[in-house]
Write a protein that holds these residues in place. Sequence first.
Motif, PDB file in Angstrom:
ATOM      1  N   THR A   1       0.817  -1.223   0.000  1.00 17.40           N
ATOM      2  CA  THR A   1       0.000   0.000   0.000  1.00 17.40           C
ATOM      3  C   THR A   1       0.847   1.267   0.000  1.00 17.40           C
ATOM      4  OG1 THR A   1      -0.101   0.003   2.414  1.00 17.40           O
ATOM      5  CG2 THR A   1      -1.836  -1.192   1.240  1.00 17.40           C
ATOM      6  N   THR A   2       2.144   1.103   0.185  1.00 20.50           N
ATOM      7  CA  THR A   2       3.033   2.264   0.193  1.00 20.50           C
ATOM      8  C   THR A   2       3.539   2.484  -1.228  1.00 20.50           C
ATOM      9  OG1 THR A   2       3.704   1.721   2.433  1.00 20.50           O
ATOM     10  CG2 THR A   2       5.100   3.240   1.217  1.00 20.50           C
ATOM     11  N   VAL A   3       2.949   3.462  -1.901  1.00 25.61           N
ATOM     12  CA  VAL A   3       3.298   3.676  -3.308  1.00 25.61           C
ATOM     13  C   VAL A   3       4.058   4.968  -3.538  1.00 25.61           C
ATOM     14  CG1 VAL A   3       1.369   2.294  -4.149  1.00 25.61           C
ATOM     15  CG2 VAL A   3       1.028   4.725  -3.702  1.00 25.61           C
ATOM     16  N   SER A   4       4.025   5.880  -2.577  1.00 23.44           N
ATOM     17  CA  SER A   4       4.673   7.171  -2.761  1.00 23.44           C
ATOM     18  C   SER A   4       6.191   7.062  -2.655  1.00 23.44           C
ATOM     19  CB  SER A   4       4.159   8.177  -1.713  1.00 23.44           C
ATOM     20  OG  SER A   4       4.940   9.341  -1.735  1.00 23.44           O
ATOM     21  N   LYS A   5       6.875   7.726  -3.570  1.00 19.95           N
ATOM     22  CA  LYS A   5       8.326   7.752  -3.527  1.00 19.95           C
ATOM     23  C   LYS A   5       8.815   8.469  -2.270  1.00 19.95           C
ATOM     24  CE  LYS A   5      12.376   9.260  -6.157  1.00 19.95           C
ATOM     25  NZ  LYS A   5      12.851   9.944  -7.379  1.00 19.95           N
ATOM     26  N   ILE A   6       8.089   9.512  -1.855  1.00 17.84           N
ATOM     27  CA  ILE A   6       8.461  10.266  -0.664  1.00 17.84           C
ATOM     28  C   ILE A   6       8.456   9.359   0.564  1.00 17.84           C
ATOM     29  CG2 ILE A   6       7.704  12.071   0.938  1.00 17.84           C
ATOM     30  CD1 ILE A   6       9.053  13.212  -1.461  1.00 17.84           C
TER      31      ILE A   6
ATOM     32  N   LEU B   1      12.462  17.259   8.248  1.00 14.45           N
ATOM     33  CA  LEU B   1      12.174  16.072   7.444  1.00 14.45           C
ATOM     34  C   LEU B   1      11.860  16.441   5.999  1.00 14.45           C
ATOM     35  CD1 LEU B   1      10.004  13.760   9.746  1.00 14.45           C
ATOM     36  CD2 LEU B   1      12.254  13.264   8.770  1.00 14.45           C
ATOM     37  N   ALA B   2      11.022  17.474   5.837  1.00 13.60           N
ATOM     38  CA  ALA B   2      10.634  17.899   4.489  1.00 13.60           C
ATOM     39  C   ALA B   2      11.853  18.362   3.692  1.00 13.60           C
ATOM     40  CB  ALA B   2       9.596  19.009   4.566  1.00 13.60           C
TER      41      ALA B   2
ATOM     42  N   THR C   1      10.958  18.164  -0.209  1.00 11.21           N
ATOM     43  CA  THR C   1       9.547  18.440  -0.449  1.00 11.21           C
ATOM     44  C   THR C   1       9.086  19.515   0.529  1.00 11.21           C
ATOM     45  OG1 THR C   1       7.365  17.427  -0.671  1.00 11.21           O
ATOM     46  CG2 THR C   1       8.723  16.644   1.149  1.00 11.21           C
ATOM     47  N   SER C   2       7.809  19.830   0.510  1.00 10.46           N
ATOM     48  CA  SER C   2       7.280  20.867   1.403  1.00 10.46           C
ATOM     49  C   SER C   2       6.707  20.224   2.669  1.00 10.46           C
ATOM     50  CB  SER C   2       6.183  21.662   0.703  1.00 10.46           C
ATOM     51  OG  SER C   2       5.057  20.839   0.444  1.00 10.46           O
TER      52      SER C   2
ATOM     53  N   SER D   1       3.203  16.176   5.349  1.00  3.05           N
ATOM     54  CA  SER D   1       2.147  15.848   6.310  1.00  3.05           C
ATOM     55  C   SER D   1       0.982  15.148   5.616  1.00  3.05           C
ATOM     56  CB  SER D   1       1.643  17.123   6.996  1.00  3.05           C
ATOM     57  OG  SER D   1       2.653  17.704   7.776  1.00  3.05           O
ATOM     58  N   GLN D   2       0.620  15.656   4.442  1.00  2.00           N
ATOM     59  CA  GLN D   2      -0.510  15.097   3.701  1.00  2.00           C
ATOM     60  C   GLN D   2      -0.243  13.650   3.279  1.00  2.00           C
ATOM     61  OE1 GLN D   2      -1.581  17.354   0.201  1.00  2.00           O
ATOM     62  NE2 GLN D   2      -2.793  15.680  -0.646  1.00  2.00           N
ATOM     63  N   ILE D   3       0.935  13.383   2.740  1.00  2.00           N
ATOM     64  CA  ILE D   3       1.234  12.056   2.224  1.00  2.00           C
ATOM     65  C   ILE D   3       1.394  11.035   3.353  1.00  2.00           C
ATOM     66  CG2 ILE D   3       3.762  12.117   2.131  1.00  2.00           C
ATOM     67  CD1 ILE D   3       1.404  10.978  -0.685  1.00  2.00           C
ATOM     68  N   ILE D   4       1.957  11.478   4.519  1.00  5.83           N
ATOM     69  CA  ILE D   4       2.074  10.581   5.669  1.00  5.83           C
ATOM     70  C   ILE D   4       0.692  10.246   6.210  1.00  5.83           C
ATOM     71  CG2 ILE D   4       2.834  10.436   8.076  1.00  5.83           C
ATOM     72  CD1 ILE D   4       5.350  11.920   7.330  1.00  5.83           C
ATOM     73  N   ASN D   5      -0.179  11.234   6.230  1.00  8.23           N
ATOM     74  CA  ASN D   5      -1.538  11.014   6.725  1.00  8.23           C
ATOM     75  C   ASN D   5      -2.325  10.084   5.804  1.00  8.23           C
ATOM     76  OD1 ASN D   5      -4.629  12.133   6.751  1.00  8.23           O
ATOM     77  ND2 ASN D   5      -3.699  12.157   8.790  1.00  8.23           N
ATOM     78  N   GLN D   6      -2.144  10.253   4.493  1.00 10.70           N
ATOM     79  CA  GLN D   6      -2.888   9.457   3.514  1.00 10.70           C
ATOM     80  C   GLN D   6      -2.415   8.003   3.483  1.00 10.70           C
ATOM     81  OE1 GLN D   6      -2.496  11.507  -0.227  1.00 10.70           O
ATOM     82  NE2 GLN D   6      -4.098  13.006   0.228  1.00 10.70           N
ATOM     83  N   GLU D   7      -1.118   7.800   3.468  1.00 13.34           N
ATOM     84  CA  GLU D   7      -0.575   6.463   3.265  1.00 13.34           C
ATOM     85  C   GLU D   7      -0.304   5.689   4.554  1.00 13.34           C
ATOM     86  OE1 GLU D   7       2.365   5.783   0.374  1.00 13.34           O
ATOM     87  OE2 GLU D   7       1.789   7.461  -0.892  1.00 13.34           O
ATOM     88  N   ILE D   8      -0.050   6.414   5.662  1.00 13.25           N
ATOM     89  CA  ILE D   8       0.280   5.724   6.916  1.00 13.25           C
ATOM     90  C   ILE D   8      -0.789   5.989   7.977  1.00 13.25           C
ATOM     91  CG2 ILE D   8       2.133   5.338   8.607  1.00 13.25           C
ATOM     92  CD1 ILE D   8       4.085   6.546   6.705  1.00 13.25           C
ATOM     93  N   ASN D   9      -1.647   6.972   7.697  1.00 14.75           N
ATOM     94  CA  ASN D   9      -2.720   7.332   8.620  1.00 14.75           C
ATOM     95  C   ASN D   9      -2.182   7.786   9.980  1.00 14.75           C
ATOM     96  OD1 ASN D   9      -5.437   7.746   9.222  1.00 14.75           O
ATOM     97  ND2 ASN D   9      -5.666   5.722  10.154  1.00 14.75           N
TER      98      ASN D   9
END
Length: 363
Positions: A248-253, A277-278, A283-284, A289-297
């Motif tokens: 489920t982890t698809v983001s390169k970030i 970290l950013a 990245t920004s 924050s958005q990608i961590i929330n979406q992919e790792i909740n």
Amino acid sequence: MDTTILGIAIITSGIIGYFISIALVTTSFYKSRANNYLSLSLFLLTSLTLLVAFDIENTVLDFLNNPVMEYLFAATLFTYFLIQIKHKYLTKSWYKWLYFPFLCALIIETILYLDVVFNLKNSDFEDLMFLIIDNASFVYNLFLIFWGRKLIKSAKAISKDKKRWLLRLNFFIICIIIIWLLSSIEFYIYDSEYMSNLLWISLSFLLWWILYYGVFKLQIIVQKDEIHQYLVSKRTNGTLTKKKINQTTVSKIITQLYIVMDQEELYKNPLLSRLDLATRLGTSEGYLSQIINQEINKSVIQFVNEYRIEAAKNLLHNPLFNKYSVEAIGMEAGFKSKSAFYTAFNTSLGMSPGTFRKLQKKS
């Protein structure tokens, strides 16, 4: 000023001072070569405080009240600083000569004391010698303490936390020596003890609390550094990364985030921020924050604290680290304070780090 209150305050501080001195050499948490010298320094400082404050005369203790112990105090404290910063002076043959002024003062003081006992003294000569030894002790103390401060500032083999604590302790000792000097000036010039009493009261309430707090915190830092050095020598990188990256982890970030956290152990920086970290990932803050929330909740701080808690669990579970305090382990894992460590650990596991360690010992 009520002399009874003053006496109680000074006696209380003396009891605390002696307690700390004994604890440093008898408690496994504090026991070390450096703390042996610090223990002796605190013992001497406590004794000098009590002897001067109560102006003991016509006893053997009056002999100790004179500058002999002040020379020994300077040398032992300087040795403590050298050991803490691992300075090369400790291996030099001339280093032991730092105790020579103490031996000279001891011999002179013994001769003068025997003169007093057998009524052989020349009072004018005796007063002159006492004045010279007394004033020289102030100079010698200040010389060694400022020399120690210079060496601490230039030391490179110690952590910033340890250096900060040593400099604070050094500064406080400088203040104490200046207090002694002001007390002597007041006595000889104004024949008054009002200022001295105020100085002793301030010293009684501030000295031991600050020294104890500093000694305790410094020992935590020392333990944290020992744990870190052991882990660095045993480290194997990248062993957990593949386990954490799933389908489920698809983001390169996110993939890069796991890699840098595992291999660079960024979470061990207690001041690590979302911006840090950013920036490291190119990245920004908002997108991270958005990608961590979406992919790792999870939030960024939850994600980082998971790493810290896992690192702390591994250390608490390992019997090799049983001799180290829970707080030192929390610092090594990256937590900024004891309260932050306990809160995050309890939130994650429903128990304190201490309870977790006890359960691991029983299992």
